[in-house]
Design a protein around this motif. Structure first.
Motif, mmCIF file in Angstrom:
data_model
loop_
_atom_site.group_PDB
_atom_site.id
_atom_site.type_symbol
_atom_site.label_atom_id
_atom_site.label_comp_id
_atom_site.label_asym_id
_atom_site.label_seq_id
_atom_site.Cartn_x
_atom_site.Cartn_y
_atom_site.Cartn_z
ATOM 1 N N ASN A 1 -20.852 16.864 8.984
ATOM 2 C CA ASN A 1 -20.459 18.249 9.516
ATOM 3 C C ASN A 1 -19.193 17.789 10.103
ATOM 4 N N ARG A 2 -18.315 18.306 9.995
ATOM 5 C CA ARG A 2 -16.825 18.467 10.624
ATOM 6 C C ARG A 2 -16.043 19.621 10.671
ATOM 7 N N ILE A 3 -14.984 19.484 11.456
ATOM 8 C CA ILE A 3 -14.005 20.453 11.733
ATOM 9 C C ILE A 3 -12.480 19.912 11.627
ATOM 10 N N ASN A 4 -11.977 20.340 10.498
ATOM 11 C CA ASN A 4 -10.627 19.835 10.080
ATOM 12 C C ASN A 4 -9.588 20.589 10.503
ATOM 13 N N CYS A 5 -8.333 20.110 11.019
ATOM 14 C CA CYS A 5 -7.147 20.890 11.216
ATOM 15 C C CYS A 5 -6.118 20.373 10.273
ATOM 16 N N MET A 6 -5.650 21.255 9.353
ATOM 17 C CA MET A 6 -4.616 21.016 8.642
ATOM 18 C C MET A 6 -3.283 21.688 8.811
ATOM 19 N N SER A 7 -2.157 21.227 8.721
ATOM 20 C CA SER A 7 -0.922 21.581 9.253
ATOM 21 C C SER A 7 -0.164 21.483 8.110
ATOM 22 N N ALA A 8 1.006 22.129 7.730
ATOM 23 C CA ALA A 8 2.212 21.942 6.909
ATOM 24 C C ALA A 8 3.151 22.960 6.992
ATOM 25 N N LEU B 1 6.363 24.525 5.077
ATOM 26 C CA LEU B 1 7.350 24.875 3.818
ATOM 27 C C LEU B 1 8.550 25.508 3.998
ATOM 28 N N ARG B 2 9.567 24.454 3.788
ATOM 29 C CA ARG B 2 10.943 25.011 4.116
ATOM 30 C C ARG B 2 11.474 26.121 3.402
ATOM 31 N N LYS B 3 11.006 26.212 2.160
ATOM 32 C CA LYS B 3 11.602 27.138 1.131
ATOM 33 C C LYS B 3 10.941 28.592 1.375
ATOM 34 N N THR B 4 10.176 28.660 2.296
ATOM 35 C CA THR B 4 9.537 29.879 2.698
ATOM 36 C C THR B 4 9.671 30.192 4.407
ATOM 37 N N ASP B 5 10.266 29.415 4.887
ATOM 38 C CA ASP B 5 10.656 29.448 6.401
ATOM 39 C C ASP B 5 9.222 29.647 7.162
ATOM 40 N N THR B 6 8.205 28.706 6.476
ATOM 41 C CA THR B 6 6.874 29.003 7.042
ATOM 42 C C THR B 6 6.190 27.653 7.602
ATOM 43 N N CYS B 7 5.540 27.780 8.684
ATOM 44 C CA CYS B 7 4.826 26.440 9.320
ATOM 45 C C CYS B 7 3.347 27.265 9.309
ATOM 46 N N GLY B 8 2.430 26.455 9.166
ATOM 47 C CA GLY B 8 1.022 27.231 8.882
ATOM 48 C C GLY B 8 0.059 25.822 9.277
ATOM 49 N N MET B 9 -1.356 26.390 10.015
ATOM 50 C CA MET B 9 -2.264 25.437 10.306
ATOM 51 C C MET B 9 -3.666 26.165 9.883
ATOM 52 N N LYS B 10 -4.354 25.389 9.076
ATOM 53 C CA LYS B 10 -5.916 25.827 8.922
ATOM 54 C C LYS B 10 -6.742 25.068 9.786
ATOM 55 N N GLY C 1 -13.287 29.220 7.792
ATOM 56 C CA GLY C 1 -11.858 28.807 7.930
ATOM 57 C C GLY C 1 -11.118 29.869 8.437
ATOM 58 N N PHE C 2 -9.802 29.493 9.304
ATOM 59 C CA PHE C 2 -8.762 30.547 9.741
ATOM 60 C C PHE C 2 -7.586 29.668 9.620
ATOM 61 N N VAL D 1 -8.251 15.611 -2.491
ATOM 62 C CA VAL D 1 -8.754 15.764 -0.957
ATOM 63 C C VAL D 1 -8.264 16.781 -0.396
ATOM 64 N N GLY D 2 -7.443 17.725 -0.977
ATOM 65 C CA GLY D 2 -7.172 18.954 -0.323
ATOM 66 C C GLY D 2 -5.955 18.914 0.593
ATOM 67 N N LEU D 3 -4.976 19.640 0.185
ATOM 68 C CA LEU D 3 -3.648 19.393 1.002
ATOM 69 C C LEU D 3 -3.252 20.813 1.640
ATOM 70 N N ALA D 4 -2.735 20.600 2.947
ATOM 71 C CA ALA D 4 -2.312 21.512 3.705
ATOM 72 C C ALA D 4 -1.307 22.337 3.163
ATOM 73 N N VAL D 5 -0.435 21.793 2.227
ATOM 74 C CA VAL D 5 0.640 22.500 1.670
ATOM 75 C C VAL D 5 0.043 23.833 0.710
ATOM 76 N N GLU D 6 -1.224 23.296 -0.006
ATOM 77 C CA GLU D 6 -1.739 24.285 -0.935
ATOM 78 C C GLU D 6 -2.306 25.565 -0.109
ATOM 79 N N ASP D 7 -2.918 25.271 1.261
ATOM 80 C CA ASP D 7 -3.376 26.322 1.696
ATOM 81 C C ASP D 7 -2.395 27.334 2.309
ATOM 82 N N ILE D 8 -1.277 26.612 2.928
ATOM 83 C CA ILE D 8 -0.276 27.477 3.478
ATOM 84 C C ILE D 8 0.599 28.272 2.712
#
Length: 332
Positions: free
Chosen positions: A57-64, A66-75, A93-94, A304-311
């Protein structure tokens, strides 16, 4: 976008915007992996707070970024396998998205479905490059939502799938899996294997373990020549499975090795080294390394799942929502 507001997308709004567009999922996964490979992303290590070691049981914080889209995000995503016994979702998730010119928040969205589809999207991309071209059979250990997502996306990318073997610890979930899909996919024969895991995988060209427990359920002796094994979560297979593989491929070995999957346990126990990892999937997507080279190879894929994919996936949902006028604008 009014920078004093941000767009909020609920789970139902995200679902409506997606409209089962599996190509969007697959393109987002592949494109983000390419971006990471070419060095146009920033991806800190996943922060995982594990509250117990038995059920993970866990909570993950994943951030990335993407310079090409001028976007930073966190899941921010919780994974509580034991929730199933309580009758509630085991994953929630959010995602928050900000643009990187001023740092202003542009979107917050429910990412529960996004997470499930992205995870399955990685497996489907692996099947695209690593499964035998004439693969006709797929076998599942696990019959929950993640198994269902994997079936939908792998079938989308491989129209040749004609037979699907399904097993689970709970026979009722197998029945639910088959009931949901047999009318939607009349060209596929679904085989109820109950809780007999061997029967589910011994004839499968593609094997997927999508289980919430931390058990070595998959045995090497069950795997036929030429299969692709898609390892989805934690500890799902015995060490002999990886040792049997002609090639071990990861989404990102450097990210995987800091987690808790089977091959990570092998690495910590000295049963596997960095040299035993054939390649990250990015090298195969870009053609820098060969994927499957013969129908006789047994290939082991671990993600493992990558934050870049989510964002990237989330950002494309956001862009589509803007075009469709979906969601609710909220004042900051």
């Amino acid at each position: 976008m009014n920078k004093s507001n941000f767009l909020y997308l609920s789970s139902s709004e995200v679902h409506s915007v997606l409209e089962d567009d599996y190509q969007l999922v697959l393109d987002s996964v592949e494109d983000s992996i390419k971006m990471m490979n070419e060095g146009t992303t920033i991806q800190p290590d996943k922060n995982s707070q594990i509250f117990d070691t038995t059920y993970q049981n866990r909570i993950n914080c994943m951030s990335a970024t993407l310079r090409k889209t001028d976007t930073c995000g966190m899941k921010w995503v919780s994974v509580f396998p034991e929730n199933k016994k309580k009758g509630i979702e085991n994953v929630e998730g959010f995602v928050l998205l900000s643009e990187i010119n001023t740092g202003k928040l542009k979107c917050a969205m429910n990412a529960t479905e996004l997470t499930s589809l992205r995870t399955a999207g990685v497996g489907a991309v692996a099947a695209k490059y690593l499964a035998k071209k004439n693969s006709e059979t797929i076998g599942f250990i696990g019959a929950g939502e993640e198994a269902k997502a994997h079936f939908k996306l792998i079938k989308f990318i491989n129209k040749n799938i004609k037979r699907c073997f399904v097993s689970s610890r709970t026979c009722n979930s197998v029945k639910q899996f088959i009931d949901e899909f047999q009318k939607k996919y009349p060209d596929v024969v679904f085989v109820d294997c109950g809780n007999n895991f061997e029967n589910a995988v011994k004839s499968a060209d593609i094997i997927v373990t999508a289980i919430s427990s931390q058990e070595q359920v998959l045995k090497a002796k069950w795997i036929k020549e030429g299969a692709l094994y898609i390892h989805v979560a934690g500890i799902e297979d015995e060490y002999a499975v990886a040792k049997k593989a002609s090639k071990i491929v990861c989404d990102c070995w450097e990210c995987v090795k800091h987690r808790s999957q089977t091959i990570v346990q092998m690495y910590k126990d000295g049963e596997l080294t960095d040299n035993d990892i054939y390649a990250d999937i990015a090298k195969i997507i870009t053609g820098e390394k060969a994927g499957r080279e013969s129908d006789a190879e047994f290939i082991y894929f671990n993600s493992v799942g990558l934050a870049v994919e989510d964002i990237l996936f989330a950002n494309r949902i956001y862009e589509r929502a803007i075009k469709l006028g979906a969601g609710q604008w909220i004042e900051k």
